[in-house]
Design an enzyme around this catalytic site. Sequence first.
Site, PDB file in Angstrom:
ATOM      1  N   SER A  23       5.147 -46.434  62.810  1.00  0.00           N
ATOM      2  CA  SER A  23       4.194 -46.837  61.776  1.00  0.00           C
ATOM      3  C   SER A  23       4.336 -48.320  61.510  1.00  0.00           C
ATOM      4  O   SER A  23       5.383 -48.787  61.052  1.00  0.00           O
ATOM      5  CB  SER A  23       4.441 -46.051  60.485  1.00  0.00           C
ATOM      6  N   HIS A  32       0.777 -46.390  64.921  1.00  0.00           N
ATOM      7  CA  HIS A  32       0.232 -45.699  63.756  1.00  0.00           C
ATOM      8  C   HIS A  32      -0.075 -46.710  62.658  1.00  0.00           C
ATOM      9  O   HIS A  32       0.796 -47.479  62.236  1.00  0.00           O
ATOM     10  CB  HIS A  32       1.242 -44.663  63.256  1.00  0.00           C
ATOM     11  N   ASP A  90      -1.305 -47.085  58.836  1.00  0.00           N
ATOM     12  CA  ASP A  90      -1.487 -46.417  57.546  1.00  0.00           C
ATOM     13  C   ASP A  90      -2.415 -47.247  56.668  1.00  0.00           C
ATOM     14  O   ASP A  90      -2.056 -48.344  56.234  1.00  0.00           O
ATOM     15  CB  ASP A  90      -0.150 -46.240  56.840  1.00  0.00           C
ATOM     16  N   MET A  96      -4.240 -47.550  53.160  1.00  0.00           N
ATOM     17  CA  MET A  96      -4.169 -47.058  51.780  1.00  0.00           C
ATOM     18  C   MET A  96      -5.032 -47.928  50.875  1.00  0.00           C
ATOM     19  O   MET A  96      -5.100 -49.151  51.061  1.00  0.00           O
ATOM     20  CB  MET A  96      -2.721 -47.066  51.284  1.00  0.00           C
ATOM     21  N   HIS A 150      -4.773 -43.799  60.279  1.00  0.00           N
ATOM     22  CA  HIS A 150      -4.639 -42.740  59.264  1.00  0.00           C
ATOM     23  C   HIS A 150      -5.233 -43.267  57.959  1.00  0.00           C
ATOM     24  O   HIS A 150      -4.655 -44.134  57.302  1.00  0.00           O
ATOM     25  CB  HIS A 150      -3.155 -42.399  59.114  1.00  0.00           C
ATOM     26  N   MET A 153      -5.801 -42.994  54.402  1.00  0.00           N
ATOM     27  CA  MET A 153      -5.390 -42.416  53.121  1.00  0.00           C
ATOM     28  C   MET A 153      -6.224 -43.081  52.033  1.00  0.00           C
ATOM     29  O   MET A 153      -5.717 -43.818  51.180  1.00  0.00           O
ATOM     30  CB  MET A 153      -3.892 -42.634  52.898  1.00  0.00           C
ATOM     31  N   MET A 209       1.637 -34.131  56.512  1.00  0.00           N
ATOM     32  CA  MET A 209       2.485 -35.038  55.743  1.00  0.00           C
ATOM     33  C   MET A 209       3.752 -34.312  55.319  1.00  0.00           C
ATOM     34  O   MET A 209       3.694 -33.254  54.696  1.00  0.00           O
ATOM     35  CB  MET A 209       1.736 -35.542  54.507  1.00  0.00           C
ATOM     36  N   ASP A 248       4.288 -36.756  59.749  1.00  0.00           N
ATOM     37  CA  ASP A 248       4.454 -38.100  59.201  1.00  0.00           C
ATOM     38  C   ASP A 248       5.239 -38.046  57.904  1.00  0.00           C
ATOM     39  O   ASP A 248       4.814 -37.422  56.932  1.00  0.00           O
ATOM     40  CB  ASP A 248       3.073 -38.707  58.943  1.00  0.00           C
ATOM     41  N   GLY A 249       6.411 -38.709  57.904  1.00  0.00           N
ATOM     42  CA  GLY A 249       7.166 -38.845  56.661  1.00  0.00           C
ATOM     43  C   GLY A 249       8.609 -38.429  56.780  1.00  0.00           C
ATOM     44  O   GLY A 249       8.901 -37.256  56.993  1.00  0.00           O
ATOM     45  N   GLY A 283       8.335 -44.679  60.746  1.00  0.00           N
ATOM     46  CA  GLY A 283       8.222 -46.054  60.298  1.00  0.00           C
ATOM     47  C   GLY A 283       9.578 -46.670  60.050  1.00  0.00           C
ATOM     48  O   GLY A 283      10.079 -47.467  60.841  1.00  0.00           O
TER      49      GLY A 283
END
Length: 221
Positions: free
Chosen positions: A11, A36, A38, A40, A69, A71, A140, A178-179, A200
């Site tokens: 990430s 990846h 992210d 947001m 992704h 979000m 997630m 992811d996470g 990440g």
Amino acid sequence: MPARSTLLAPSILSADFTRLKESIDLATQAGADWMHCDIMDGNFVPNITFGPFIVQAIAACTSMVIDTHLMIADPDRYIEDFVKAGSHQITVHQEACPHLHRTIQFIKSLGVKAGVSINPGTPVSTLESVLQDLDLVLLMSVNPGFGGQKFIPSAVGKIAQLNEMRLQENPGMVIAVDGGITEENAQMVVSAGADALIAGTAFFKSADPAGTAAKIRAMTR
């Protein structure tokens, strides 16, 4: 279903943005499969990251799959912008899409792969009616919004449940997680049915990112 190779997706959110090109090169040299991104918006999640302009810059630096992704609230407004920026696959949140089937079809109409993500509190059963249309599902394993969170153990059961659904409805679909992915839990996640690991902090904050990637690959073959 034939055995799958585990896909690694660092990430970029956890990278050093003052050395973005070097961070991307590091992921490439480590054998990563996807980059990846992210996205947001400070609305759907309590953080703001970056938009299509940065994705375009990332895409210009690598031949890796750009895995974007979203979000964000009302993702339909921005999907085309992220495709034009160079995204190869777009994942939206089930919780942010009141007309999920239409959103999936819109993504696919732009010539890229379509994914749906669900938060830790959302049951995988909510995806049953669209599973056949998806290229990937992103589960997630932390509550979205910030990097560096700890893996939520209940995600393992959700991965296994989704894997059973996939075998029945769409065997070619990718399951991404992811996470909180680390060297310690990667094998458990893959054993439950995951194909792609979004990492990440574990990758970019490691003293030896390439070594971390190699260890995860070795454990999940």
